[in-house]
Scaffold this motif. Sequence first.
Motif, PDB file in Angstrom:
ATOM      1  N   ILE A  88       0.892  -1.169   0.000  1.00 45.88           N
ATOM      2  CA  ILE A  88       0.000   0.000   0.000  1.00 45.88           C
ATOM      3  C   ILE A  88       0.922   1.208   0.000  1.00 45.88           C
ATOM      4  N   ASP A  90       0.801   4.460  -0.380  1.00 41.52           N
ATOM      5  CA  ASP A  90       0.485   5.686   0.365  1.00 41.52           C
ATOM      6  C   ASP A  90       0.678   5.536   1.869  1.00 41.52           C
ATOM      7  N   MET A 159      -7.186   4.959  -1.969  1.00 50.79           N
ATOM      8  CA  MET A 159      -5.790   4.512  -1.933  1.00 50.79           C
ATOM      9  C   MET A 159      -5.621   3.224  -2.723  1.00 50.79           C
ATOM     10  N   ARG A 160      -4.471   3.092  -3.340  1.00 54.50           N
ATOM     11  CA  ARG A 160      -4.174   1.922  -4.161  1.00 54.50           C
ATOM     12  C   ARG A 160      -3.514   0.834  -3.328  1.00 54.50           C
ATOM     13  N   GLU A 162      -1.769  -3.180  -3.827  1.00 58.99           N
ATOM     14  CA  GLU A 162      -1.263  -4.148  -4.801  1.00 58.99           C
ATOM     15  C   GLU A 162      -0.937  -5.453  -4.098  1.00 58.99           C
ATOM     16  N   ARG A 172      -4.391  -5.429  -8.601  1.00 61.41           N
ATOM     17  CA  ARG A 172      -4.514  -4.059  -8.114  1.00 61.41           C
ATOM     18  C   ARG A 172      -5.919  -3.807  -7.570  1.00 61.41           C
ATOM     19  N   TYR A 173      -5.953  -3.134  -6.424  1.00 57.76           N
ATOM     20  CA  TYR A 173      -7.209  -2.837  -5.737  1.00 57.76           C
ATOM     21  C   TYR A 173      -7.268  -1.358  -5.388  1.00 57.76           C
ATOM     22  N   VAL A 174      -8.476  -0.902  -5.093  1.00 59.05           N
ATOM     23  CA  VAL A 174      -8.701   0.460  -4.626  1.00 59.05           C
ATOM     24  C   VAL A 174      -9.449   0.376  -3.300  1.00 59.05           C
ATOM     25  N   ALA A 224     -11.113  -3.363   0.074  1.00 58.43           N
ATOM     26  CA  ALA A 224     -10.688  -2.842  -1.215  1.00 58.43           C
ATOM     27  C   ALA A 224     -11.275  -3.705  -2.326  1.00 58.43           C
ATOM     28  N   ALA A 227      -9.275  -2.923  -8.971  1.00 61.69           N
ATOM     29  CA  ALA A 227      -9.236  -1.710  -9.776  1.00 61.69           C
ATOM     30  C   ALA A 227      -9.721  -2.020 -11.189  1.00 61.69           C
TER      31      ALA A 227
END
Length: 228
Positions: A88, A90, A159-160, A162, A172-174, A224, A227
């Motif tokens: 993550i 961020d 936030m992304r 992985e 990939r997730y959000v 999450a 994406a």
Amino acid sequence: MSTTPESRRWSVAAACAALVALVAGAALTGWVLTRPDDTAGDGLAALRTPAATTSAPPPTPEATPSVRATPRATEATAAAPRPVRLRIPDLGVDASVRPVGVQRDGGMVIPAEPTSVGWYRYGRAPADPLGHTVIAGHVATREDGPGALAPLAGAEEGMRVEVLDADGVRHRYVVRGRENIRKKALPVDEIFAREGRPLLVLVTCGGEYLPELRSHRDNVVVTAEPAG
């Protein structure tokens, strides 16, 4: 979850108890006093579908703060490549992921190493088209300090995330939600859902620290979705 000589595996409950040595530090005390709101974005309840709770394993929330699940391996789970790394960016999270099961008391095994987190191997994997991929980790340990998922309390919508699997595929997730959920009320059936839309669910300890219980009040649950 108890510690074993072989792998020092602890449960999320044991990790919470270990925090008693850290709470005396000024940094952690400051976090308790200025902790984020209990929710951010959509939580599990908002993201679930009616099918999401119909085929979940039958763990039962206990008075203890551990994440509990009953192993029920499926062909789909066995065929999908396992996750091996969680990132993550961020939040500065970069952790190795180990497949874990359950202990005799039904608690989900959590790797003791602060840089590692556990993937519930009897649930879904990132490549599975349905259900929840569950990854849990310590917020801290007595020996090593803050754990890999300690920053989850600061997760925000958008936030992304992985997840790298054993075949080298990056999923990939959000982030769509973060909730502080009272441990006694943890919706285990929803967290370990085997059907419904695919989601990534991350779990650690958080919320107010209760000295009389030597435990945090809540679990931090971050949800999450893949994406687009």
